[in-house]
Design a protein around this motif. Structure first.
Motif, PDB file in Angstrom:
ATOM      1  N   ILE A 143      -9.243  -2.562  -2.101  1.00 13.29           N
ATOM      2  CA  ILE A 143      -9.964  -1.677  -3.024  1.00 13.29           C
ATOM      3  C   ILE A 143      -9.352  -0.273  -3.015  1.00 13.29           C
ATOM      4  O   ILE A 143      -9.170   0.346  -4.069  1.00 13.29           O
ATOM      5  CB  ILE A 143     -11.462  -1.632  -2.651  1.00 13.29           C
ATOM      6  CG1 ILE A 143     -12.079  -3.030  -2.838  1.00 13.29           C
ATOM      7  CG2 ILE A 143     -12.210  -0.592  -3.481  1.00 13.29           C
ATOM      8  CD1 ILE A 143     -13.469  -3.176  -2.250  1.00 13.29           C
ATOM      9  N   TRP A 144      -9.030   0.209  -1.837  1.00 14.63           N
ATOM     10  CA  TRP A 144      -8.446   1.547  -1.704  1.00 14.63           C
ATOM     11  C   TRP A 144      -7.083   1.629  -2.405  1.00 14.63           C
ATOM     12  O   TRP A 144      -6.762   2.629  -3.043  1.00 14.63           O
ATOM     13  CB  TRP A 144      -8.316   1.886  -0.222  1.00 14.63           C
ATOM     14  CG  TRP A 144      -8.042   3.324   0.113  1.00 14.63           C
ATOM     15  CD1 TRP A 144      -6.960   3.828   0.767  1.00 14.63           C
ATOM     16  CD2 TRP A 144      -8.879   4.451  -0.162  1.00 14.63           C
ATOM     17  NE1 TRP A 144      -7.055   5.177   0.923  1.00 14.63           N
ATOM     18  CE2 TRP A 144      -8.231   5.597   0.356  1.00 14.63           C
ATOM     19  CE3 TRP A 144     -10.112   4.609  -0.805  1.00 14.63           C
ATOM     20  CZ2 TRP A 144      -8.771   6.880   0.249  1.00 14.63           C
ATOM     21  CZ3 TRP A 144     -10.644   5.884  -0.917  1.00 14.63           C
ATOM     22  CH2 TRP A 144      -9.983   7.002  -0.397  1.00 14.63           C
ATOM     23  N   LYS A 145      -6.285   0.563  -2.292  1.00 16.96           N
ATOM     24  CA  LYS A 145      -4.984   0.535  -2.979  1.00 16.96           C
ATOM     25  C   LYS A 145      -5.153   0.706  -4.480  1.00 16.96           C
ATOM     26  O   LYS A 145      -4.461   1.523  -5.107  1.00 16.96           O
ATOM     27  CB  LYS A 145      -4.259  -0.796  -2.693  1.00 16.96           C
ATOM     28  CG  LYS A 145      -3.559  -0.863  -1.361  1.00 16.96           C
ATOM     29  CD  LYS A 145      -2.736  -2.126  -1.208  1.00 16.96           C
ATOM     30  CE  LYS A 145      -3.570  -3.336  -0.932  1.00 16.96           C
ATOM     31  NZ  LYS A 145      -2.755  -4.517  -0.533  1.00 16.96           N
ATOM     32  N   LEU A 146      -6.064  -0.041  -5.058  1.00 18.51           N
ATOM     33  CA  LEU A 146      -6.260   0.038  -6.515  1.00 18.51           C
ATOM     34  C   LEU A 146      -6.901   1.362  -6.922  1.00 18.51           C
ATOM     35  O   LEU A 146      -6.558   1.939  -7.962  1.00 18.51           O
ATOM     36  CB  LEU A 146      -7.108  -1.141  -6.983  1.00 18.51           C
ATOM     37  CG  LEU A 146      -6.363  -2.421  -7.396  1.00 18.51           C
ATOM     38  CD1 LEU A 146      -5.450  -2.152  -8.596  1.00 18.51           C
ATOM     39  CD2 LEU A 146      -5.549  -3.009  -6.273  1.00 18.51           C
ATOM     40  N   GLY A 179       0.811  -1.215   0.000  1.00 25.04           N
ATOM     41  CA  GLY A 179       0.000   0.000   0.000  1.00 25.04           C
ATOM     42  C   GLY A 179       0.841   1.260   0.000  1.00 25.04           C
ATOM     43  O   GLY A 179       0.316   2.371   0.138  1.00 25.04           O
ATOM     44  N   TYR A 180       2.142   1.117  -0.144  1.00 23.09           N
ATOM     45  CA  TYR A 180       3.080   2.227  -0.293  1.00 23.09           C
ATOM     46  C   TYR A 180       4.288   1.691  -1.056  1.00 23.09           C
ATOM     47  O   TYR A 180       4.399   0.482  -1.287  1.00 23.09           O
ATOM     48  CB  TYR A 180       3.518   2.796   1.058  1.00 23.09           C
ATOM     49  CG  TYR A 180       4.073   1.758   2.015  1.00 23.09           C
ATOM     50  CD1 TYR A 180       5.382   1.276   1.891  1.00 23.09           C
ATOM     51  CD2 TYR A 180       3.290   1.237   3.056  1.00 23.09           C
ATOM     52  CE1 TYR A 180       5.879   0.312   2.749  1.00 23.09           C
ATOM     53  CE2 TYR A 180       3.775   0.274   3.923  1.00 23.09           C
ATOM     54  CZ  TYR A 180       5.073  -0.191   3.763  1.00 23.09           C
ATOM     55  OH  TYR A 180       5.568  -1.144   4.612  1.00 23.09           O
ATOM     56  N   ILE A 181       5.187   2.593  -1.441  1.00 24.26           N
ATOM     57  CA  ILE A 181       6.364   2.176  -2.203  1.00 24.26           C
ATOM     58  C   ILE A 181       7.609   2.474  -1.380  1.00 24.26           C
ATOM     59  O   ILE A 181       7.942   3.639  -1.139  1.00 24.26           O
ATOM     60  CB  ILE A 181       6.414   2.882  -3.569  1.00 24.26           C
ATOM     61  CG1 ILE A 181       5.193   2.449  -4.388  1.00 24.26           C
ATOM     62  CG2 ILE A 181       7.707   2.547  -4.318  1.00 24.26           C
ATOM     63  CD1 ILE A 181       4.938   3.268  -5.616  1.00 24.26           C
ATOM     64  N   GLU A 199       3.042   9.843  -4.990  1.00 23.75           N
ATOM     65  CA  GLU A 199       3.065   8.410  -5.292  1.00 23.75           C
ATOM     66  C   GLU A 199       1.782   7.796  -4.734  1.00 23.75           C
ATOM     67  O   GLU A 199       1.185   8.333  -3.799  1.00 23.75           O
ATOM     68  CB  GLU A 199       4.277   7.727  -4.654  1.00 23.75           C
ATOM     69  CG  GLU A 199       5.607   8.140  -5.245  1.00 23.75           C
ATOM     70  CD  GLU A 199       6.761   7.289  -4.714  1.00 23.75           C
ATOM     71  OE1 GLU A 199       7.139   6.324  -5.405  1.00 23.75           O
ATOM     72  OE2 GLU A 199       7.265   7.590  -3.625  1.00 23.75           O
ATOM     73  N   PRO A 200       1.366   6.663  -5.282  1.00 23.50           N
ATOM     74  CA  PRO A 200       0.202   5.985  -4.704  1.00 23.50           C
ATOM     75  C   PRO A 200       0.462   5.697  -3.224  1.00 23.50           C
ATOM     76  O   PRO A 200       1.532   5.202  -2.867  1.00 23.50           O
ATOM     77  CB  PRO A 200       0.114   4.682  -5.515  1.00 23.50           C
ATOM     78  CG  PRO A 200       0.848   4.956  -6.774  1.00 23.50           C
ATOM     79  CD  PRO A 200       1.933   5.925  -6.425  1.00 23.50           C
ATOM     80  N   PHE A 201      -0.511   5.996  -2.372  1.00 21.43           N
ATOM     81  CA  PHE A 201      -0.333   5.857  -0.924  1.00 21.43           C
ATOM     82  C   PHE A 201      -1.680   5.505  -0.314  1.00 21.43           C
ATOM     83  O   PHE A 201      -2.607   6.302  -0.341  1.00 21.43           O
ATOM     84  CB  PHE A 201       0.206   7.155  -0.334  1.00 21.43           C
ATOM     85  CG  PHE A 201       0.554   7.070   1.124  1.00 21.43           C
ATOM     86  CD1 PHE A 201       1.755   6.512   1.532  1.00 21.43           C
ATOM     87  CD2 PHE A 201      -0.326   7.556   2.085  1.00 21.43           C
ATOM     88  CE1 PHE A 201       2.085   6.440   2.880  1.00 21.43           C
ATOM     89  CE2 PHE A 201      -0.006   7.484   3.440  1.00 21.43           C
ATOM     90  CZ  PHE A 201       1.196   6.929   3.839  1.00 21.43           C
TER      91      PHE A 201
END
Length: 603
Positions: free
Chosen positions: A587-590, A178-180, A328-330
């Protein structure tokens, strides 16, 4: 707190300024630019110490030029040492101390620094760039380096260009975490400098070297009584709070219903000569509201308390800001209320103390306790534990099937610890966890205690890449500087020398912190149930966000995500909307990955 930029790519001044304006919220008080030789420097300043323009950056001294983000809390002591070595000072800023200290000591200044920092210093004499990032990774540091060409920035967005490509490995890691995590970024060829490391670009030779100057060490337990440890820790905490209260702008403290923020705020209130400002937000849903407990704390410590009641709409309105500020996606959903809290705080203060970091060092997270529970079944051979998985234990324990299966299928404690911080049931089509072994394997060797090993991975992986990212981006989005006394490296190191039962005893988490807090606030008050700084995301996905999420997570998008197990995700998606299980995190991650792609317009 600021934004830094430095490159040898031949951009014009207006191009560098355009890049920095993309993250202007990091430093609205001044945008500085300078060019020396073929090196361009940019800096965004949020003025905290020495508000005079003499402390604006880029900052020069002799043949050195610095861009610096963060705070050096012990800069006054270092300045005195430099004065004894013949240096004089024209400002009262930590920037001048840092650049002159580097001239005298070079890389050996790093162990002297107590603070949060990310900086780059150009040496015009030998044509090198020296960069460093603080021990815990509180401040961000992104860089591009290829064949002698480099670009450095506090955030990712100014480094992205029309040629940028998404890193498929980073996306795979994100699907689970869920993070990078560092050293990766969502973009190929752009990296994060790991915490506790310094980097040197030799522009004459065209070389890059990265060297570690700090890390967690093998645990050596101290022979100390509980009362002695409590007294020493209390003194450390008082000093950690005190040095973080230096500010030439209004300062306050976040105050939730938890132990950590209550302790930080209590100590700050005792140190201050006048009532401190404390800030909290409350929610409509009592399951997520801690404002009443925070209000009780505030009355006891005598703070000027600002409480803001928020609706679901107030929190959801922060979604565009999340996409814009995080780069970034978070997928940590507590980023939304964190953004809201900082936006409220900015009306009253520019600096805020925070309780973040206490759970990691003092065994406060309940997910760490899964390691203790595993010991009850670890003696059963793995083969038989896999047979036990055929029983629907999840119905008994009222949890998702993957969690129980993940625990029973774990080879050993280290395997379970890895799953706690990645995933019990991966969304990757082709599972890859080699990155964890390559960059974070040290947690396995530093302690004989499995609970300590879990806490260590919590610090090295989750704290840096989730908690610290959330704090930095959420605060910077509102131009607020957040300071966390529990992230003082002295406290991190001290806690690891204490026996586990000083921190976790008979089911009581953060035992030693609770006993210190009882000197300020009655135990009956702070032992009330805590809800955590979270939101009812599962319900929002089924209701307020249903239409947007269903439209966004269409087949075209899902099939475009590298290494996503689309079939598994669709099953989770359906079960969540049927109310069978809570798959809100998946779902939130995507959803946030899709929103990031839309915002950056990168395939």
């Amino acid at each position: 707190m600021c934004g830094i930029y430095i490159t040898n790519i031949p951009y014009f001044e207006n191009e560098v300024k355009d890049k920095l304006n993309l993250i202007k919220f990091r430093g609205p008080d001044n945008l500085g630019y300078k060019k020396i030789n073929d090196i361009s420097f940019g800096h965004l300043r949020l003025s905290i110490i020495d508000l005079d323009e003499r402390s604006n950056q880029p900052f020069s001294y002799n043949h050195l030029e610095i861009v610096f983000n963060g705070e050096i809390y012990n800069f006054e002591a270092i300045r005195e040492e430099l004065i004894q070595n013949g240096y004089t000072f024209q400002t009262s800023s930590d920037t001048e101390v840092l650049i002159k200290g580097f001239e005298l000591w070079g890389e050996n200044i790093l162990p002297k620094l107590n603070g949060m920092f990310a900086f780059a210093i150009y040496n015009a004499k030998n044509n090198t760039v020296f960069s460093a990032r603080d021990r815990l990774g509180v401040k961000p540091f992104y860089y591009y380096w290829k064949d002698g060409v480099f670009e450095i920035c506090s955030q990712l967005r100014p480094l992205v260009n029309s040629k940028s490509k998404v890193s498929e490995e980073a996306v795979s890691i994100y699907l689970d975490c869920g993070y990078i995590p560092s050293p990766f970024s969502i973009i190929e060829d752009i990296h994060k400098l790991p915490p506790g490391n310094f980097m040197i670009f030799d522009l004459n030779k065209g070389t890059k070297t990265i060297t570690e100057f700090w890390n967690l060490k093998t645990v050596v337990l101290r022979d100390v009584s509980y009362e002695e440890a409590k007294k020493e820790l209390h003194e450390l905490l008082i000093d950690a709070v005190k040095i973080r209260m230096q500010s030439d702008v209004p300062l306050g403290s976040f105050l939730s219903g938890g132990i950590d923020s209550a302790l930080v705020s209590s100590i700050a209130a005792k140190i201050s000569n006048e009532p401190i400002n404390t800030f909290t937000i409350g929610f409509e849903d009592p399951k997520f509201d801690e404002s009443k407990v925070a209000s009780q704390y505030a009355k006891i410590i005598g703070s000027h308390h600002v409480e803001t009641q928020c609706s679901s709409d107030d929190v959801l309105k922060m979604l565009p800001t999340l996409i814009e500020a995080f780069d970034e996606p978070f997928a940590d959903n507590s980023a939304l209320p964190s953004l809201l809290l900082n936006s409220v705080t900015k009306k009253y203060a520019t600096v805020a103390l925070s309780g973040d970091g206490g759970d990691e060092s003092f065994i406060g997270y309940h997910h760490l306790l899964l390691v203790e529970k595993f010991r009850k079944v670890a003696f059963i051979p793995l083969f038989f534990r896999k047979l036990l998985n055929k029983i629907d234990w999840y119905k008994v324990f009222k949890t998702r099937p993957e969690t129980i299966r993940g625990i029973l299928n774990s080879k050993d404690e280290n395997d379970l610890i890895a799953k706690i911080f990645t995933s019990f049931d991966t969304l990757q089509k082709k599972f890859n966890i080699l990155w964890l072994e390559k960059y974070y394997k040290n947690y396995k060797q530093l302690s004989i205690s499995p609970l300590q090993r879990a806490a260590d991975l919590n610090v090295k992986l989750w704290l840096e890449n989730d908690s610290n990212v959330k704090i930095d981006r959420a605060s910077m989005a509102a131009s607020v500087e957040v300071r966390s006394p529990f992230l003082d490296y002295r406290i991190i190191e001290f806690a690891r020398t204490l026996p586990i039962d000083f921190r976790y005893r008979n089911g009581v988490t953060k035992k030693i912190l609770r006993d210190i807090l009882s000197e300020y606030i009655p135990e009956t008050i702070f032992n009330q149930p805590k809800s955590g700084f979270s939101v009812p995301l599962g319900d929002w996905i089924r209701k307020e966000l249903k239409e947007e999420i269903t439209t966004t997570l269409n087949d075209d998008f899902l099939n475009s995500v590298p290494n996503l197990d689309v079939v598994k995700f669709k099953k989770q998606f359906a079960m969540h909307f049927q109310g069978k299980y809570d798959y809100s995190f998946s779902i939130w991650k995507l959803f946030l990955l899709a929103k990031w792609q839309e915002n950056f317009n990168i395939s």
